[in-house]
Design a protein around this motif. Structure first.
Motif, PDB file in Angstrom:
ATOM      1  N   VAL A 110       0.849  -1.185   0.000  1.00 19.47           N
ATOM      2  CA  VAL A 110       0.000   0.000   0.000  1.00 19.47           C
ATOM      3  C   VAL A 110       0.888   1.239   0.000  1.00 19.47           C
ATOM      4  CG1 VAL A 110      -1.828   1.244   1.218  1.00 19.47           C
ATOM      5  CG2 VAL A 110      -1.768  -1.251   1.290  1.00 19.47           C
ATOM      6  N   HIS A 111       0.516   2.236  -0.799  1.00 19.94           N
ATOM      7  CA  HIS A 111       1.255   3.501  -0.821  1.00 19.94           C
ATOM      8  C   HIS A 111       0.609   4.462   0.173  1.00 19.94           C
ATOM      9  CE1 HIS A 111       2.592   1.725  -4.623  1.00 19.94           C
ATOM     10  NE2 HIS A 111       3.669   2.483  -4.479  1.00 19.94           N
ATOM     11  N   VAL A 112       1.395   4.870   1.165  1.00 19.86           N
ATOM     12  CA  VAL A 112       0.888   5.715   2.241  1.00 19.86           C
ATOM     13  C   VAL A 112       1.707   6.992   2.319  1.00 19.86           C
ATOM     14  CG1 VAL A 112       0.073   3.729   3.552  1.00 19.86           C
ATOM     15  CG2 VAL A 112       2.350   4.644   4.002  1.00 19.86           C
ATOM     16  N   GLY A 113       1.138   8.000   2.975  1.00 20.61           N
ATOM     17  CA  GLY A 113       1.826   9.261   3.156  1.00 20.61           C
ATOM     18  C   GLY A 113       3.038   9.110   4.070  1.00 20.61           C
ATOM     19  N   ALA A 114       4.084   9.854   3.739  1.00 20.71           N
ATOM     20  CA  ALA A 114       5.289   9.826   4.563  1.00 20.71           C
ATOM     21  C   ALA A 114       5.029  10.498   5.903  1.00 20.71           C
ATOM     22  CB  ALA A 114       6.436  10.532   3.843  1.00 20.71           C
ATOM     23  N   ARG A 115       5.866  10.199   6.876  1.00 26.57           N
ATOM     24  CA  ARG A 115       5.786  10.868   8.178  1.00 26.57           C
ATOM     25  C   ARG A 115       6.847  11.966   8.205  1.00 26.57           C
ATOM     26  NH1 ARG A 115       5.632   7.534  13.350  1.00 26.57           N
ATOM     27  NH2 ARG A 115       4.602   9.444  13.994  1.00 26.57           N
ATOM     28  N   PRO A 116       6.432  13.222   8.143  1.00 26.30           N
ATOM     29  CA  PRO A 116       7.402  14.322   8.079  1.00 26.30           C
ATOM     30  C   PRO A 116       8.292  14.372   9.319  1.00 26.30           C
ATOM     31  CG  PRO A 116       5.164  15.087   7.681  1.00 26.30           C
ATOM     32  CD  PRO A 116       5.052  13.686   8.145  1.00 26.30           C
ATOM     33  N   ARG A 117       9.544  14.708   9.104  1.00 25.33           N
ATOM     34  CA  ARG A 117      10.475  14.934  10.205  1.00 25.33           C
ATOM     35  C   ARG A 117      10.343  16.399  10.622  1.00 25.33           C
ATOM     36  NH1 ARG A 117      15.603  13.256   6.761  1.00 25.33           N
ATOM     37  NH2 ARG A 117      14.530  14.836   5.501  1.00 25.33           N
ATOM     38  N   VAL A 118       9.857  16.632  11.822  1.00 25.07           N
ATOM     39  CA  VAL A 118       9.552  17.989  12.285  1.00 25.07           C
ATOM     40  C   VAL A 118      10.504  18.360  13.416  1.00 25.07           C
ATOM     41  CG1 VAL A 118       7.790  19.526  13.225  1.00 25.07           C
ATOM     42  CG2 VAL A 118       7.136  17.689  11.630  1.00 25.07           C
ATOM     43  N   ARG A 119      11.304  19.399  13.181  1.00 22.19           N
ATOM     44  CA  ARG A 119      12.197  19.908  14.231  1.00 22.19           C
ATOM     45  C   ARG A 119      11.449  20.964  15.025  1.00 22.19           C
ATOM     46  NH1 ARG A 119      16.887  21.743  11.490  1.00 22.19           N
ATOM     47  NH2 ARG A 119      17.532  19.559  11.654  1.00 22.19           N
ATOM     48  N   ILE A 120      11.334  20.741  16.330  1.00 16.27           N
ATOM     49  CA  ILE A 120      10.735  21.720  17.242  1.00 16.27           C
ATOM     50  C   ILE A 120      11.852  22.378  18.032  1.00 16.27           C
ATOM     51  CG2 ILE A 120       9.195  22.072  19.203  1.00 16.27           C
ATOM     52  CD1 ILE A 120       7.582  19.671  18.295  1.00 16.27           C
ATOM     53  N   VAL A 121      12.003  23.683  17.851  1.00 14.75           N
ATOM     54  CA  VAL A 121      13.018  24.442  18.577  1.00 14.75           C
ATOM     55  C   VAL A 121      12.314  25.301  19.620  1.00 14.75           C
ATOM     56  CG1 VAL A 121      14.826  26.184  18.423  1.00 14.75           C
ATOM     57  CG2 VAL A 121      14.585  24.477  16.608  1.00 14.75           C
ATOM     58  N   LEU A 122      12.703  25.139  20.865  1.00 16.02           N
ATOM     59  CA  LEU A 122      12.188  25.993  21.938  1.00 16.02           C
ATOM     60  C   LEU A 122      13.143  27.174  22.056  1.00 16.02           C
ATOM     61  CD1 LEU A 122      11.219  23.251  24.533  1.00 16.02           C
ATOM     62  CD2 LEU A 122       9.787  24.349  22.806  1.00 16.02           C
ATOM     63  N   ALA A 123      12.652  28.339  21.659  1.00 16.52           N
ATOM     64  CA  ALA A 123      13.507  29.517  21.519  1.00 16.52           C
ATOM     65  C   ALA A 123      13.496  30.374  22.767  1.00 16.52           C
ATOM     66  CB  ALA A 123      13.055  30.350  20.316  1.00 16.52           C
ATOM     67  N   GLY A 124      14.663  30.574  23.321  1.00 18.25           N
ATOM     68  CA  GLY A 124      14.807  31.515  24.420  1.00 18.25           C
ATOM     69  C   GLY A 124      14.221  31.055  25.724  1.00 18.25           C
ATOM     70  N   GLY A 125      13.968  29.763  25.879  1.00 19.11           N
ATOM     71  CA  GLY A 125      13.394  29.294  27.138  1.00 19.11           C
ATOM     72  C   GLY A 125      12.066  29.959  27.392  1.00 19.11           C
ATOM     73  N   PRO A 126      10.977  29.494  26.743  1.00 24.12           N
ATOM     74  CA  PRO A 126       9.669  30.143  26.878  1.00 24.12           C
ATOM     75  C   PRO A 126       9.348  30.480  28.334  1.00 24.12           C
ATOM     76  CG  PRO A 126       9.537  28.306  25.360  1.00 24.12           C
ATOM     77  CD  PRO A 126      10.905  28.254  25.961  1.00 24.12           C
ATOM     78  N   ARG A 127       8.817  31.665  28.545  1.00 27.41           N
ATOM     79  CA  ARG A 127       8.589  32.152  29.909  1.00 27.41           C
ATOM     80  C   ARG A 127       7.581  31.283  30.662  1.00 27.41           C
ATOM     81  NH1 ARG A 127       8.948  36.520  26.428  1.00 27.41           N
ATOM     82  NH2 ARG A 127      10.674  37.947  26.858  1.00 27.41           N
ATOM     83  N   SER A 128       6.751  30.572  29.928  1.00 23.27           N
ATOM     84  CA  SER A 128       5.768  29.709  30.578  1.00 23.27           C
ATOM     85  C   SER A 128       6.389  28.398  31.052  1.00 23.27           C
ATOM     86  CB  SER A 128       4.643  29.395  29.596  1.00 23.27           C
ATOM     87  OG  SER A 128       5.165  28.770  28.434  1.00 23.27           O
ATOM     88  N   GLY A 129       7.645  28.159  30.682  1.00 25.05           N
ATOM     89  CA  GLY A 129       8.289  26.893  31.016  1.00 25.05           C
ATOM     90  C   GLY A 129       8.375  26.022  29.790  1.00 25.05           C
ATOM     91  N   PRO A 130       9.577  25.596  29.395  1.00 18.62           N
ATOM     92  CA  PRO A 130       9.721  24.824  28.156  1.00 18.62           C
ATOM     93  C   PRO A 130       8.981  23.500  28.181  1.00 18.62           C
ATOM     94  CG  PRO A 130      11.759  24.813  29.456  1.00 18.62           C
ATOM     95  CD  PRO A 130      10.862  25.823  30.077  1.00 18.62           C
ATOM     96  N   GLU A 131       8.802  22.916  29.367  1.00 22.26           N
ATOM     97  CA  GLU A 131       8.119  21.622  29.413  1.00 22.26           C
ATOM     98  C   GLU A 131       6.664  21.734  28.952  1.00 22.26           C
ATOM     99  OE1 GLU A 131       7.594  23.825  33.163  1.00 22.26           O
ATOM    100  OE2 GLU A 131       9.366  23.225  32.022  1.00 22.26           O
ATOM    101  N   THR A 132       6.046  22.913  29.144  1.00 18.18           N
ATOM    102  CA  THR A 132       4.662  23.108  28.723  1.00 18.18           C
ATOM    103  C   THR A 132       4.538  22.986  27.210  1.00 18.18           C
ATOM    104  OG1 THR A 132       4.218  24.558  30.604  1.00 18.18           O
ATOM    105  CG2 THR A 132       2.718  24.711  28.725  1.00 18.18           C
TER     106      THR A 132
END
Length: 408
Positions: free
Chosen positions: A187-209
């Protein structure tokens, strides 16, 4: 259009870098309308090449939301030949004429069959076990059978060439069962995109959020997450993280506003190009779009509710497009009636978090101005007020888009 992996340096005239307007300390002179931002994503983000996956390998990945990259058609008639639709004896229907409980009719040519077995030559009906009796080696009919009774005809279920499943369809267990029955093993299926998530500047709400929320959202939309950071609010450090190879899409969260340390848009301009910064959307108005190292990039605000809103309406659209999915919002949409007016400002799309009342109406949990995720947790979904509207009066019918996991 055949897509190359984003991030492979493929030439594209839409990827020209543009000069970044520094909004720090001075604010936005204008913001792009939401449809403009959506249009940029649709033009800039093409689906990745599909994957040919053995059917046997798909069962373990169904929970990840595997979608078809191309329609699947029936390779032949189903069933391929007449077959029994029930347990009993296969007979020539003409041999049962006049049979009844007081007039048993011998069936010398009867053949015992189970449901799903091919019909023997010379038979055209299946007499159920309740309508027959045995007398030693002989079988007698206690009732008549019409031609085709108890039989599944060739092609009755499917005709060759029938479209079974459309491109973009999310595969389910029953789909795999039918494909296996039809002999479709790849079966031909959609690829799973490789997504880079960058947390910039240490979000003030807390990066874990933001980390927990964004990783779950990307996974829901079919992406594979690479988490980077939190990184300091340093323009050069962020630009280097943005431009690094190995991803199909960049999502950065934090440092997109007008404060002195809001350097994410400038870093994106250094890493490739800043196309649009600022969207007429509340919450989420400091989101930005552009390119980094040859891949599309979406910058999200660091405030959690603004981040969630901008992801759902912008970044999620890009993730879904890359994976060959429907780019529209994935939330079930149902009509609902407002308890009271939802006030809105002309020129800005606004997202209202709402909950359903006992009588099935909806009321706001939090206004678009109120930050924080508590309102989203307490809400059943949201209502989008378009930019050309002053709001929705009480008693009006609106479209409620249900949050993931909300019972309809």
């Amino acid at each position: 259009m055949t897509a190359a992996r984003a991030g492979d340096g493929t030439a594209n005239s839409d990827r020209r870098p543009c000069s970044a307007t520094d909004v720090r300390g001075r604010g936005f002179s204008s913001r792009a309308a939401l449809p403009v931002m959506e249009g940029w994503i649709d033009a800039a983000v093409a689906p990745l090449p599909p994957l040919a996956v053995p059917l046997a390998d798909l069962a373990a990945t169904l929970a990840e939301g595997v979608v078809l990259a191309a329609p699947v058609t029936a390779p032949g008639n189903w069933p391929p030949a007449d077959r029994a639709a029930r347990d009993g004896v296969a007979v020539a229907s003409s041999d049962t004429l006049g049979a009844g409980s007081y007039n048993p009719v011998p069936l010398p040519g009867a053949v015992t069959v189970a449901a799903g077995e091919p019909m023997p030559p010379g038979t055209d009906a299946v007499l159920p076990v309740e309508a027959m009796q045995t007398d030693g080696p002989f079988v007698e009919a206690l009732g008549s059978a019409a031609p085709g009774e108890g039989v599944e005809r060739q092609g009755e279920g499917l005709r060759a060439g029938t479209v079974l499943l459309k491109a973009g369809h999310r595969l389910r267990p029953q789909d795999l069962g039918l494909l296996a029955a039809l002999g479709i093993d790849v079966v031909h299926v959609g690829a799973r995109p490789r997504v880079r998530i960058v947390l910039a500047g240490g979000p003030r709400s807390g990066p874990e959020t933001l980390c927990a929320m964004l990783a779950a959202l990307v996974a829901r939309d079919g992406g594979v997450v690479e988490l980077v950071g939190p990184l300091p609010a340093d323009r050069a450090a962020l630009a280097a993280a943005y431009a690094a190879p190995g991803a199909d899409l960049l999502i950065s969260a934090g440092r997109t506003g007008v404060g002195e340390d809001d350097v994410a848009p400038l870093a994106l301009a250094d890493a490739g190009g800043l196309a649009l910064h600022g969207v007429a959307l509340r919450p989420g108005d400091s989101a930005a779009l552009g390119w980094a190292g040859g891949m599309p990039a979406v910058l999200l605000p660091g405030e959690p509710m603004a981040c969630l809103t901008a992801y759902e309406l912008l970044a999620g659209r890009a993730v879904r497009r890359l994976g060959g999915r429907d780019p529209a919002l994935p939330h079930p949409a149902v009509p609902a009636v407002t308890v009271r007016k939802l006030v809105s400002e002309i020129g800005c799309t606004e997202l209202y978090r709402v909950r359903r009342t006992a009588d099935g109406m909806v009321e706001p949990v939090a206004s678009p101005h109120r930050p924080g995720l508590a309102g989203a947790v307490l809400a059943d979904g949201f209502v989008l007020i378009p930019a050309d509207s002053e709001g929705v009066p009480a008693g009006a019918t609106v479209t409620l888009r249900c949050f993931d996991g909300t019972n309809l």
